[in-house]
Design an enzyme around this catalytic site. Sequence first.
Site, mmCIF file in Angstrom:
data_model
loop_
_atom_site.group_PDB
_atom_site.id
_atom_site.type_symbol
_atom_site.label_atom_id
_atom_site.label_comp_id
_atom_site.label_asym_id
_atom_site.label_seq_id
_atom_site.Cartn_x
_atom_site.Cartn_y
_atom_site.Cartn_z
ATOM 1 N N ARG A 121 -14.355 -16.754 13.883
ATOM 2 C CA ARG A 121 -12.935 -17.175 13.754
ATOM 3 C C ARG A 121 -12.458 -17.206 12.306
ATOM 4 O O ARG A 121 -11.515 -17.893 11.952
ATOM 5 C CB ARG A 121 -12.699 -18.530 14.408
ATOM 6 C CG ARG A 121 -12.987 -18.533 15.887
ATOM 7 C CD ARG A 121 -12.389 -19.753 16.574
ATOM 8 N NE ARG A 121 -12.686 -19.687 17.990
ATOM 9 C CZ ARG A 121 -13.823 -20.123 18.533
ATOM 10 N NH1 ARG A 121 -14.734 -20.676 17.775
ATOM 11 N NH2 ARG A 121 -14.022 -20.003 19.805
ATOM 12 N N LYS A 143 -2.553 -7.403 5.786
ATOM 13 C CA LYS A 143 -2.561 -6.682 7.064
ATOM 14 C C LYS A 143 -3.961 -6.123 7.283
ATOM 15 O O LYS A 143 -4.461 -5.366 6.450
ATOM 16 C CB LYS A 143 -1.558 -5.525 7.050
ATOM 17 C CG LYS A 143 -0.136 -5.948 7.305
ATOM 18 C CD LYS A 143 0.749 -4.728 7.506
ATOM 19 C CE LYS A 143 2.186 -5.126 7.735
ATOM 20 N NZ LYS A 143 3.074 -3.945 7.821
ATOM 21 N N GLU A 185 2.994 6.361 -1.847
ATOM 22 C CA GLU A 185 3.315 4.926 -1.744
ATOM 23 C C GLU A 185 3.847 4.398 -3.089
ATOM 24 O O GLU A 185 4.752 3.572 -3.120
ATOM 25 C CB GLU A 185 2.091 4.110 -1.300
ATOM 26 C CG GLU A 185 1.623 4.392 0.120
ATOM 27 C CD GLU A 185 2.465 3.716 1.212
ATOM 28 O OE1 GLU A 185 3.397 2.960 0.907
ATOM 29 O OE2 GLU A 185 2.167 3.974 2.399
ATOM 30 N N LYS A 225 5.083 -5.873 -4.236
ATOM 31 C CA LYS A 225 4.549 -6.254 -2.913
ATOM 32 C C LYS A 225 4.283 -7.752 -2.829
ATOM 33 O O LYS A 225 4.524 -8.371 -1.803
ATOM 34 C CB LYS A 225 3.287 -5.458 -2.590
ATOM 35 C CG LYS A 225 2.808 -5.757 -1.177
ATOM 36 C CD LYS A 225 2.067 -4.641 -0.518
ATOM 37 C CE LYS A 225 1.811 -4.999 0.949
ATOM 38 N NZ LYS A 225 1.004 -4.010 1.630
ATOM 39 N N GLU A 235 6.366 -10.075 8.267
ATOM 40 C CA GLU A 235 7.252 -8.920 8.501
ATOM 41 C C GLU A 235 8.352 -9.194 9.539
ATOM 42 O O GLU A 235 8.543 -8.443 10.497
ATOM 43 C CB GLU A 235 6.407 -7.710 8.926
ATOM 44 C CG GLU A 235 7.154 -6.391 8.694
ATOM 45 C CD GLU A 235 6.287 -5.164 8.961
ATOM 46 O OE1 GLU A 235 5.294 -4.997 8.239
ATOM 47 O OE2 GLU A 235 6.613 -4.395 9.857
ATOM 48 N N ARG A 239 9.912 -7.766 4.443
ATOM 49 C CA ARG A 239 8.703 -6.927 4.355
ATOM 50 C C ARG A 239 8.900 -5.553 5.008
ATOM 51 O O ARG A 239 8.211 -4.599 4.683
ATOM 52 C CB ARG A 239 7.496 -7.661 4.979
ATOM 53 C CG ARG A 239 6.192 -6.927 4.748
ATOM 54 C CD ARG A 239 4.970 -7.788 5.021
ATOM 55 N NE ARG A 239 3.762 -7.032 4.796
ATOM 56 C CZ ARG A 239 2.542 -7.547 4.716
ATOM 57 N NH1 ARG A 239 2.371 -8.837 4.847
ATOM 58 N NH2 ARG A 239 1.498 -6.773 4.508
ATOM 59 N N ASN A 243 8.417 -0.307 4.745
ATOM 60 C CA ASN A 243 8.236 0.775 5.720
ATOM 61 C C ASN A 243 9.170 1.957 5.464
ATOM 62 O O ASN A 243 9.313 2.823 6.327
ATOM 63 C CB ASN A 243 8.465 0.239 7.143
ATOM 64 C CG ASN A 243 7.425 -0.797 7.511
ATOM 65 O OD1 ASN A 243 6.285 -0.725 7.060
ATOM 66 N ND2 ASN A 243 7.817 -1.786 8.293
ATOM 67 N N HIS A 246 8.338 5.341 6.710
ATOM 68 C CA HIS A 246 7.181 5.178 7.602
ATOM 69 C C HIS A 246 7.505 5.444 9.075
ATOM 70 O O HIS A 246 6.609 5.816 9.835
ATOM 71 C CB HIS A 246 6.589 3.778 7.457
ATOM 72 C CG HIS A 246 5.733 3.618 6.220
ATOM 73 N ND1 HIS A 246 6.219 3.869 4.955
ATOM 74 C CD2 HIS A 246 4.432 3.255 6.057
ATOM 75 C CE1 HIS A 246 5.250 3.648 4.068
ATOM 76 N NE2 HIS A 246 4.163 3.281 4.716
ATOM 77 N N HIS A 250 4.956 7.769 10.487
ATOM 78 C CA HIS A 250 4.006 7.418 11.557
ATOM 79 C C HIS A 250 4.121 8.398 12.717
ATOM 80 O O HIS A 250 3.117 8.792 13.318
ATOM 81 C CB HIS A 250 4.273 6.000 12.085
ATOM 82 C CG HIS A 250 3.802 4.927 11.153
ATOM 83 N ND1 HIS A 250 4.385 3.688 11.090
ATOM 84 C CD2 HIS A 250 2.806 4.913 10.227
ATOM 85 C CE1 HIS A 250 3.765 2.943 10.183
ATOM 86 N NE2 HIS A 250 2.807 3.674 9.638
ATOM 87 N N HIS A 263 -1.588 9.876 5.573
ATOM 88 C CA HIS A 263 -0.521 8.875 5.686
ATOM 89 C C HIS A 263 0.542 9.124 4.600
ATOM 90 O O HIS A 263 1.737 9.177 4.882
ATOM 91 C CB HIS A 263 -1.127 7.477 5.555
ATOM 92 C CG HIS A 263 -0.126 6.380 5.568
ATOM 93 N ND1 HIS A 263 0.589 6.043 6.696
ATOM 94 C CD2 HIS A 263 0.318 5.548 4.578
ATOM 95 C CE1 HIS A 263 1.420 5.050 6.399
ATOM 96 N NE2 HIS A 263 1.269 4.724 5.123
HETATM 97 N N1 GLY Z 1 1.963 -1.382 4.085
HETATM 98 C C1 GLY Z 1 3.107 -2.149 4.289
HETATM 99 C C2 GLY Z 1 2.830 -3.604 4.424
HETATM 100 O O1 GLY Z 1 1.773 -4.071 4.053
HETATM 101 O O2 GLY Z 1 3.665 -4.301 4.911
#
Ligand code: GLY
Length: 353
Positions: A121, A143, A185, A225, A235, A239, A243, A246, A250, A263
């Site tokens: 956990r 993330k 990026e 960031k 997000e 946040r 994207n 993206h 994606h 990517h």
């Molecule tokens: N890669 C975008 C984020 O971490 O939100």
Amino acid sequence: MQKIHVDLDKDSYDIHIEHNCLTQVGNLIKEVYKGEKVFIITDRNVDEIYGAILEENLRDNGFEFEKYVLVPGEKSKSFSTYEDICDCLSEAGITRSDMIIAFGGGVVGDIGGFAAATFLRGVDFVQIPTTLLAQVDSSVGGKVAINLKSGKNLVGNFYQPKMVVIDPNLLKTLSDKTFNDGMAEVIKYGCIRDQKMFAELEKCYGRQDVMDNIEGYIYTCCGIKSIVVANDEKEKGERMLLNFGHTLGHGIEKYFNYEGYTHGEAVAIGMVRITEVSERLGYTGSGTAERLKILLNNLKINYCFPEMDKENFDKTIMLDKKAASGNMSIILLKDIGKAEIVKIKRVDIKNYY
Ligand code: GLY
């Protein structure tokens, strides 16, 4: 040493950025970890080139370690590798008071972070990113995820590291393709929040020019960031700006089964196409897409929209996990350095490529 603080109350942490700081990593980790036992998760490429430096430094600082070395590449971000990592953590006797180190690119950071988030956990972890994409983006912000057959990053969590240690020296051994994967990026950060960095990048005509100020670019991207994540960790709003490019990116990655485009390449294509469209719609200042294309061209990053079956691509895009039912958010530039979140009807995404 440059330091950035990610301000998330009890989950706050520092990002350390300095050439050659891999040789100081044991000392840095002592700032956030008083124990002796660490477990390294890495991949074969990183382990072969840099494993010995990390291990020697950990040993010199009194740490005991075990490690798991995965096969490089996206295919390793699977349930079976995750299970294998957890079995190894268990066999190594890792407890909640030990420390995991994710030492590698985006794949290692994502699956290593996910293992840290879920084993017992939650075990503390440190990110030592080794690719440009991981250094400017994926190692910061918590993330963590693994893939399902139906798509990338579909099982995951937000789980912040205790520290991020970034050594730009490690970028020297990347292939041009992997370097450019991260450059897309970097350019994204210029597009959404920093017209000054974008203008500096416009003076670069290849990888060496970028490397001349790489520490500064990494600092700028991580600085942007860290603010965005501190304002909106999960997000729900701001946040989403990260994207930019993206949604289409994606879709392209998925359409080609994650094999045709990296990517970053897919994001570059996505940034250009959505900006061309939003410029035509009068939302974006004129000349913006052209500036972006010239910059990508100078850095030899492909942005040509691929030939795809329209109907299949439409379906792929509309299944994007970031699409809330009925509506979806897309990111459009007003100008270089200024991005906005725009809500559209899901079916209308077709009008943006
Ligand atoms: N890669 C975008 C984020 O971490 O939100």
